[in-house]
Design a protein around this motif. Structure first.
Motif, PDB file in Angstrom:
ATOM      1  N   LYS A 143       0.832  -1.213   0.000  1.00  0.00           N
ATOM      2  CA  LYS A 143       0.000   0.000   0.000  1.00  0.00           C
ATOM      3  C   LYS A 143       0.863   1.259   0.000  1.00  0.00           C
ATOM      4  CE  LYS A 143      -3.961  -2.165   2.280  1.00  0.00           C
ATOM      5  NZ  LYS A 143      -4.824  -2.225   3.474  1.00  0.00           N
ATOM      6  N   GLN A 175       2.169   1.765  -3.506  1.00  0.00           N
ATOM      7  CA  GLN A 175       1.092   2.216  -4.381  1.00  0.00           C
ATOM      8  C   GLN A 175       0.742   3.686  -4.127  1.00  0.00           C
ATOM      9  OE1 GLN A 175      -2.372  -0.296  -4.169  1.00  0.00           O
ATOM     10  NE2 GLN A 175      -3.646   1.083  -5.407  1.00  0.00           N
ATOM     11  N   SER A 176       0.922   4.129  -2.902  1.00  0.00           N
ATOM     12  CA  SER A 176       0.470   5.467  -2.523  1.00  0.00           C
ATOM     13  C   SER A 176       1.562   6.527  -2.520  1.00  0.00           C
ATOM     14  CB  SER A 176      -0.163   5.417  -1.121  1.00  0.00           C
ATOM     15  OG  SER A 176      -1.208   4.482  -1.060  1.00  0.00           O
ATOM     16  N   LYS A 200       1.223   9.861  -4.424  1.00  0.00           N
ATOM     17  CA  LYS A 200       0.207  10.722  -3.824  1.00  0.00           C
ATOM     18  C   LYS A 200       0.674  11.248  -2.460  1.00  0.00           C
ATOM     19  CE  LYS A 200      -3.263  10.686  -6.772  1.00  0.00           C
ATOM     20  NZ  LYS A 200      -2.502  10.178  -7.931  1.00  0.00           N
ATOM     21  N   LEU A 201       1.453  10.448  -1.757  1.00  0.00           N
ATOM     22  CA  LEU A 201       1.997  10.917  -0.485  1.00  0.00           C
ATOM     23  C   LEU A 201       2.934  12.098  -0.703  1.00  0.00           C
ATOM     24  CD1 LEU A 201       2.753   7.584   1.435  1.00  0.00           C
ATOM     25  CD2 LEU A 201       0.947   9.249   1.909  1.00  0.00           C
ATOM     26  N   LYS A 221      -6.205  15.125  -1.896  1.00  0.00           N
ATOM     27  CA  LYS A 221      -5.233  14.033  -2.043  1.00  0.00           C
ATOM     28  C   LYS A 221      -5.569  12.867  -1.121  1.00  0.00           C
ATOM     29  CE  LYS A 221      -2.956  16.042  -5.216  1.00  0.00           C
ATOM     30  NZ  LYS A 221      -3.047  15.526  -6.606  1.00  0.00           N
ATOM     31  N   ILE A 275      -6.233   8.960  -2.289  1.00  0.00           N
ATOM     32  CA  ILE A 275      -5.561   7.785  -1.723  1.00  0.00           C
ATOM     33  C   ILE A 275      -6.609   6.788  -1.217  1.00  0.00           C
ATOM     34  CG2 ILE A 275      -4.020   6.960   0.101  1.00  0.00           C
ATOM     35  CD1 ILE A 275      -2.567   9.653  -0.069  1.00  0.00           C
ATOM     36  N   LYS A 276      -7.620   7.318  -0.542  1.00  0.00           N
ATOM     37  CA  LYS A 276      -8.698   6.445  -0.060  1.00  0.00           C
ATOM     38  C   LYS A 276      -9.353   5.700  -1.210  1.00  0.00           C
ATOM     39  CE  LYS A 276     -10.336   8.842   4.106  1.00  0.00           C
ATOM     40  NZ  LYS A 276     -11.489   9.552   4.710  1.00  0.00           N
ATOM     41  N   ASN A 329      -8.122   4.992  -4.165  1.00  0.00           N
ATOM     42  CA  ASN A 329      -7.216   4.007  -4.772  1.00  0.00           C
ATOM     43  C   ASN A 329      -7.070   2.756  -3.913  1.00  0.00           C
ATOM     44  OD1 ASN A 329      -6.789   5.773  -6.888  1.00  0.00           O
ATOM     45  ND2 ASN A 329      -4.866   6.589  -6.062  1.00  0.00           N
ATOM     46  N   LEU A 330      -7.287   2.924  -2.611  1.00  0.00           N
ATOM     47  CA  LEU A 330      -7.129   1.787  -1.693  1.00  0.00           C
ATOM     48  C   LEU A 330      -8.470   1.310  -1.158  1.00  0.00           C
ATOM     49  CD1 LEU A 330      -3.989   2.974   0.327  1.00  0.00           C
ATOM     50  CD2 LEU A 330      -4.066   1.382  -1.589  1.00  0.00           C
TER      51      LEU A 330
END
Length: 464
Positions: free
Chosen positions: A227, A230-231, A234-235, A328, A332-333, A335-336
């Motif tokens: 995770k 993947q993030s 965006k982080l 953002k 992220i939420k 996408n996950l």
């Protein structure tokens, strides 16, 4: 304490343009962020990254976020090298350097890590002091530069197979201590959970001096690493908006100090004016000072207004970037599949809200300064007009007195000159000289008429 596959992610941001940006700034300063990346890689891997030669800062102008590597097929420069804890030992380090342009700023994401596999074999666990090798000579220390916006250090390590897992904060504290060896360690701020594993934050956002965000996430679940990977893009955006918000609040505190000093100066000047206004005896010197103040106040008002506008600009920067930070988080939420991001939302819901309330309160307080300036200017003008009116009346009275005195003296003199020869000689021995006699008698008559005019005006004032 043994950890597996330790990572250090360094997210650094700098301004490259803006409404108050100096277009004449040195190109070396504009390349500050890339040179910093070069310096870190030289210290850790003894390699010359030459990052500034591999990027095009003008690439795809007009886009809000752009990958700016010259190579159209790559978005990042991938790193590989060795660190040497001893002459007999080489440890493989991999990583990446991702340069980008975000809005009015440059961003650089550097990652240095002990890979999970080497030669298709699982790498060995390492002690927490391994982090010293990724920060030789404290090359990751918070930089000082006029264009620097902020920096977030994200540290990750897996402890899935660790024998001791019950004291996660103790492990995180050890990792932090090893990263910041021989340097001041950021204070512990809070802890929580992110992507299913414990995470710890160090550094206090309200302490604007030498603040930097340090996050340490200890992977206790296999899914956490996936995770994170993947993030991470965006982080980076999230940490950028975080840096912009904290920098804007830090700037607002400096503006607050300047405004507070200006406000006290205004209060002091207003108090002087009020004291002078209550004083019945205003001298010409006092009047001159007031006129000089009246000339100086427009400059003071301009400086004060400019500072208030700068404070409003800081507030607007926080509001805009807080909205972007929230966007953002939602991405992220999404996408996950609705991942719990409460730990990251705390900054938005608590810190940002506090920053906005504080600046709004400051603006409400300092708005009185503009009102005080207006009152001061009006008071000075009123005093000057009153004193000018008094001066005009005094001049008018003087003219009247002198007019009566000289007019009366001239009439008396004319009458006496015509009859000067009839005045007895013992009474006026100089009557034989008509010119001298006329002059003396005119002066006497003028004085008498002037005194009579002054007496009449005094009696009139007494009656009023």
């Amino acid at each position: 304490m043994k950890i597996y596959a330790p990572n250090i992610h360094v997210f650094t941001f700098q301004l490259y343009k803006g409404s108050n940006f100096d277009d004449n700034i040195d190109s070396k300063d504009l390349n500050f962020i890339w040179e910093r990346g070069n310096d870190i890689i030289k210290e850790v891997l003894k390699q010359d990254l030459q990052l500034s030669q591999k990027i095009d800062v003008n690439k795809d102008e007009g886009f809000n976020k752009v990958d700016i590597l010259n190579d159209q097929n790559e978005v990042a420069v991938y790193l590989e090298g060795n660190v040497n804890p001893s002459p007999q030992q080489d440890i493989l380090i991999t990583g990446l350097a991702y340069p980008c342009r975000i809005s009015d700023s440059y961003g650089l994401w550097l990652n240095l890590r002990r890979p999970e596999k080497e030669n298709n074999q699982r790498t060995e666990d390492v002690e927490t002091d391994f982090f010293k090798l990724l920060n030789p000579n404290n090359c990751l220390i918070l930089p000082t530069h006029p264009l620097f916006l902020g920096q977030t250090i994200l540290i990750t390590a897996s402890i899935i197979n660790a024998k001791i897992q019950n004291d996660h904060q103790k492990i995180a504290d050890e990792c932090l201590k090893e990263v910041f060896h021989q340097n001041t360690v950021p204070p512990f701020y809070r802890q929580g959970e992110l992507f299913g594993s414990p995470i710890f934050e160090y550094g206090l956002p309200n302490q604007s001096s030498q603040y930097q965000q340090v996050l340490i996430c200890l992977f206790t679940e296999k899914e956490t690493g996936k995770k994170f990977d993947q993030s991470c893009p965006k982080l980076l955006d999230l940490f950028f908006h975080h840096s912009k918000i904290v920098k804007a609040y830090k700037d607002s505190r400096a503006i607050y100090k300047d405004l507070d000093k200006k406000y006290r100066d205004i209060e002091s000047e207003v108090n002087k004016i009020l004291e002078l206004k209550n004083n019945q005896d205003i001298t010409r010197q006092d009047l001159k000072k007031l006129q000089n103040q009246l000339k100086a106040f427009p400059t003071l008002a301009l400086e004060y207004t400019r500072l208030v506008l700068n404070l409003e600009d800081s507030q607007n920067t926080i509001v805009i970037n807080a909205d972007n930070y929230g966007d953002k988080l939602e991405q992220i939420k999404h996408n996950l599949n609705g991942e719990n991001l409460d730990f990251l939302e705390i900054f938005l819901n608590k810190n940002c809200a506090t920053f906005k309330r504080q600046i709004q309160a400051d603006l409400g307080y300092f708005q009185h300064g503009s009102q005080l300036l207006d009152q001061a200017v009006n008071s000075i003008r009123g005093i000057v007009e009153i004193e000018q009116a008094k001066s005009d009346r005094s001049l008018e009275t003087t003219v009247q007195v002198l007019g009566i005195g000289f007019g009366g003296g001239a009439i008396v003199s004319g009458v006496i000159v015509q009859h000067i020869d009839k005045i007895n000689q013992p009474f006026l021995p100089i009557s034989k000289n008509p010119f001298l006699a006329s002059l003396i008698l005119s002066i006497i008559a003028t004085i008498v008429c002037t005194l009579l005019a002054m007496l009449g005006i005094w009696i009139k004032k007494r009656k009023l």
